[in-house]
Write an enzyme that holds these catalytic residues in place. Sequence first.
Site, short mmCIF file in Angstrom:
data_model
loop_
_atom_site.label_atom_id
_atom_site.label_comp_id
_atom_site.label_asym_id
_atom_site.label_seq_id
_atom_site.Cartn_x
_atom_site.Cartn_y
_atom_site.Cartn_z
N HIS A 1 0.40 -0.74 7.52
CA HIS A 1 -0.08 -1.96 6.68
C HIS A 1 1.10 -3.01 6.50
CE1 HIS A 1 -4.19 -1.35 5.10
NE2 HIS A 1 -3.84 -0.33 4.84
N GLN B 1 -1.15 4.19 6.33
CA GLN B 1 -0.63 3.53 5.41
C GLN B 1 0.60 2.85 6.08
OE1 GLN B 1 -2.50 2.83 2.49
NE2 GLN B 1 -3.69 3.88 3.73
N SER C 1 0.70 -1.01 0.05
CA SER C 1 -0.08 -0.03 0.12
C SER C 1 0.96 1.28 -0.06
CB SER C 1 -0.86 0.02 1.28
OG SER C 1 -1.90 0.92 1.26
N GLU D 1 -0.61 -7.21 -47.13
CA GLU D 1 -0.20 -7.90 -46.02
C GLU D 1 0.17 -9.34 -46.33
OE1 GLU D 1 -3.13 -7.80 -42.93
OE2 GLU D 1 -2.48 -5.93 -42.57
N ASP E 1 -11.51 3.58 2.14
CA ASP E 1 -11.47 2.16 2.43
C ASP E 1 -12.69 1.36 2.68
OD1 ASP E 1 -8.83 1.87 2.01
OD2 ASP E 1 -8.03 1.69 4.04
#
Length: 435
Positions: A265, A262, A240, A418, A364
């Site tokens: 985490h 954060q 995170s 092609e 969140d």
Amino acid sequence: MKTYHYPSNSAEKKLLSIINRGLAFTRKQNLEVSRILEDVRKNGDAALIRYAARFDGSRLSPDNLQATPQEMTAALKQVSPDFMGALDRAASQIEDFHRRQLRQSWIASPREGTLLGQLVHSVDAAGVYVPGGKGGRTPLASSVLMGAIPARIAGVKNIYMVTPPTAEGGVNPHLLAAAHRAGVTAVFKTGSAWAIGALAYGTTTIPRVDVIVGPGNIYVTLAKKLVSGIVGIDMIAGPSEIMIVADETADPEFVAADLLSQAEHDALASSVLATSSRRMARETAKAVSSRIQSLSRRAIAQQSISKYGAILVVADIPTAIDLANRIAPEHLELQIQDPFSRLDRIRHAGAVFLGGFTPEPVGDYVAGPNHVLPTAGTARFSSALSVEHFIKRTSLIHYTPSAFRQEAEDILRLAEIEGLDAHANSVRVRLRKLE
């Protein structure tokens, strides 16, 4: 938390260490996860039961790999009314946001004699991975909602959730309650890389799915990477990260709290502040140092802040936003005066949080947008988990004879350039019929 003046050599070195930390898998991890996936492919339920005993300390059998209706009913009685109220608010707001992402099939006639269009269908089955969290003691109920609700809104008929069993062979009741509210079809007691293998290949008990979504540890992430192509996946997600752009008007206590939200985490998580205010830099550093001492995950947060945390003092807010675009953070907070006036400059971020009272945890849990976001700079080219991940599009093409004749010569020229004679012949044979 160390402060750097940007631009400078020291700031650039720190930035590069953050930007380039990425998500790397060792050769050993690749081999280990590949063996697990092959074991599950060959041995199915037996492999899942073996891994549950070895890694989760849980004794399972084919008969109790799936959570029973009785377990689901009991779970709803075990959780508190307050939790169910919060869960319902979050689910309702996630549903409302994701309904706005729905696309419809369409047909148009852009040229005379042609009909072009697109059929939009959901996949038939989706798998949602939900981390167990310390043996089921810290249930990530929000991950259930964020994975399953977009799938249901997309129209997926069968949504299968996998999560590691507790040592007692159960599933945390908060996860089961969330699965019930989100509309999950069935919950299976299996986790880590072997759960991903079960969803990708199918076992006697667990059906094969078309798409696998949801966060997990490095083994889950690597397993998703290895089965990608056999099934669809949401993303290869790393640790995170948050970046905060703040000016003189921001509250340093708010900024410090959000940086630490954060950092707790993962030791690889990144927390960066870019500010045009020296006072803000100084007071935020002081607040981080004070607040970190009271965290239950203090050791992890300290490692994260030390290695991948930084305060960057910049000349002005446009410079800070340029840095944000360069880092392409998972979460970008704009704690500045009139943040909406700066939105046109932001190009790369998983989610943007506007204003001092919109901290990242709002996203969140309850705001509505998905919290499964691109990390480690991948917001440069990828997006949040959405209804789109569960949808596939089929093109429709119809030409009348006259419309075919009108464009046939151009088709022939391109096919001949092609060197694809059979392509050209499929056009010529029809032109002859029209002569």
